[in-house]
Design a protein around this motif. Structure first.
Motif, PDB file in Angstrom:
ATOM      1  N   ASP A   5       0.808  -1.213   0.000  1.00  0.00           N
ATOM      2  CA  ASP A   5       0.000   0.000   0.000  1.00  0.00           C
ATOM      3  C   ASP A   5       0.842   1.265   0.000  1.00  0.00           C
ATOM      4  O   ASP A   5       0.399   2.308   0.467  1.00  0.00           O
ATOM      5  CB  ASP A   5      -0.943   0.009   1.213  1.00  0.00           C
TER       6      ASP A   5
ATOM      7  N   HIS B 116      -8.259   7.000  -1.812  1.00  0.00           N
ATOM      8  CA  HIS B 116      -7.639   6.799  -0.498  1.00  0.00           C
ATOM      9  C   HIS B 116      -6.116   6.816  -0.527  1.00  0.00           C
ATOM     10  O   HIS B 116      -5.488   6.408   0.443  1.00  0.00           O
ATOM     11  CB  HIS B 116      -8.135   5.507   0.162  1.00  0.00           C
TER      12      HIS B 116
ATOM     13  N   LYS C 268      -2.820   8.939  -0.252  1.00  0.00           N
ATOM     14  CA  LYS C 268      -2.445  10.241   0.297  1.00  0.00           C
ATOM     15  C   LYS C 268      -0.938  10.427   0.220  1.00  0.00           C
ATOM     16  O   LYS C 268      -0.170   9.473   0.332  1.00  0.00           O
ATOM     17  CB  LYS C 268      -2.864  10.355   1.771  1.00  0.00           C
TER      18      LYS C 268
ATOM     19  N   VAL D  19       2.354  11.239   1.915  1.00  0.00           N
ATOM     20  CA  VAL D  19       2.811  11.181   3.300  1.00  0.00           C
ATOM     21  C   VAL D  19       4.140  11.893   3.513  1.00  0.00           C
ATOM     22  O   VAL D  19       4.549  12.102   4.647  1.00  0.00           O
ATOM     23  CB  VAL D  19       2.901   9.721   3.814  1.00  0.00           C
TER      24      VAL D  19
ATOM     25  N   LYS E  77       0.812   6.743   0.236  1.00  0.00           N
ATOM     26  CA  LYS E  77       0.321   5.567   0.953  1.00  0.00           C
ATOM     27  C   LYS E  77      -1.184   5.466   0.788  1.00  0.00           C
ATOM     28  O   LYS E  77      -1.885   6.465   0.869  1.00  0.00           O
ATOM     29  CB  LYS E  77       0.672   5.663   2.431  1.00  0.00           C
ATOM     30  N   ARG E  78      -1.650   4.245   0.548  1.00  0.00           N
ATOM     31  CA  ARG E  78      -3.093   3.997   0.469  1.00  0.00           C
ATOM     32  C   ARG E  78      -3.579   3.688   1.874  1.00  0.00           C
ATOM     33  O   ARG E  78      -3.119   2.761   2.512  1.00  0.00           O
ATOM     34  CB  ARG E  78      -3.412   2.824  -0.445  1.00  0.00           C
ATOM     35  N   GLU E  79      -4.525   4.490   2.352  1.00  0.00           N
ATOM     36  CA  GLU E  79      -5.094   4.322   3.684  1.00  0.00           C
ATOM     37  C   GLU E  79      -6.604   4.168   3.547  1.00  0.00           C
ATOM     38  O   GLU E  79      -7.332   5.146   3.492  1.00  0.00           O
ATOM     39  CB  GLU E  79      -4.749   5.523   4.569  1.00  0.00           C
TER      40      GLU E  79
ATOM     41  N   PRO F 287     -10.183   3.578   4.863  1.00  0.00           N
ATOM     42  CA  PRO F 287     -10.871   3.705   6.148  1.00  0.00           C
ATOM     43  C   PRO F 287     -11.481   2.369   6.584  1.00  0.00           C
ATOM     44  O   PRO F 287     -11.876   1.552   5.747  1.00  0.00           O
ATOM     45  CB  PRO F 287     -11.978   4.729   5.869  1.00  0.00           C
ATOM     46  N   GLU F 288     -11.555   2.166   7.891  1.00  0.00           N
ATOM     47  CA  GLU F 288     -12.104   0.925   8.447  1.00  0.00           C
ATOM     48  C   GLU F 288     -13.515   0.645   7.922  1.00  0.00           C
ATOM     49  O   GLU F 288     -13.878  -0.498   7.697  1.00  0.00           O
ATOM     50  CB  GLU F 288     -12.118   0.985   9.971  1.00  0.00           C
TER      51      GLU F 288
ATOM     52  N   LYS G  27     -13.413  -1.262   4.620  1.00  0.00           N
ATOM     53  CA  LYS G  27     -12.758  -2.563   4.528  1.00  0.00           C
ATOM     54  C   LYS G  27     -13.807  -3.662   4.517  1.00  0.00           C
ATOM     55  O   LYS G  27     -14.916  -3.490   5.031  1.00  0.00           O
ATOM     56  CB  LYS G  27     -11.790  -2.741   5.697  1.00  0.00           C
TER      57      LYS G  27
END
Length: 160
Positions: free
Chosen positions: A46, A105, A107, A109, A123-125, A127-128, A131
């Motif tokens: 990611d 998603h 961003k 960093v 980085k791909r983050e 959100p919970e 998922k």
């Protein structure tokens, strides 16, 4: 120049509008979009890195802006001739504007400028809430969280 007609795909797909727009843009790119030269690499599952060759630019002459899913990198050299007489200019000092379309998603960093190379870390983050989660079959229990574990307070309340 080759043109692609995405109309048949629009009729048979749902939610891929952004993908088709990106493909359409890619077929119409200008030759100037190759300046300055850059690499895009995957450094982890990611995590990604964009490295751009921006020799001669100072950190305050480069601007990075992320708006939603677009990363814009611009460079504008400040005049620093200082009375010098240049006999041959081999180091490009022209302004540039490079746009990168990022996935959802992703961003920025961090960014560094070292030895004429601008490095942008991404980085791909996810959100919970986006998922994957398990959905129980049958029963009246609502799907909660990623592994269907009921919240602790609710479990304690039913045990009492």
């Amino acid at each position: 120049m080759r043109t692609l007609d995405f109309a048949p795909l629009y009729r048979s797909t749902v939610g891929f509008d952004r993908l088709f727009s990106l493909l359409d843009q890619a077929t119409q790119t200008e030759a100037s979009s190759a300046w300055p030269p850059y690499d895009i690499e995957r450094v982890a599952d990611d995590a990604y890195r964009i490295t751009m060759a921006v020799a001669g630019f100072a950190p305050d002459e480069i601007d990075l802006t992320q708006h939603d899913t677009t990363l814009l990198v611009t460079g504008q050299r400040k005049s620093s001739e200082g009375g010098r007489q240049i006999l041959h200019r081999g180091i490009a000092a022209r302004a540039f504007r490079q746009t990168f379309n990022l996935a959802d998603h992703v961003k920025v960093v961090g960014a560094t400028l070292e030895n004429g190379l601008l490095t942008v870390d991404l980085k791909r983050e996810v959100p919970e809430t986006l998922k994957p989660r398990r959905i129980p079959i049958g029963g009246t229990q609502a799907a909660v969280g990623q592994d269907n574990a009921r919240p602790r307070i609710e479990a304690e309340r039913q045990a009492a």
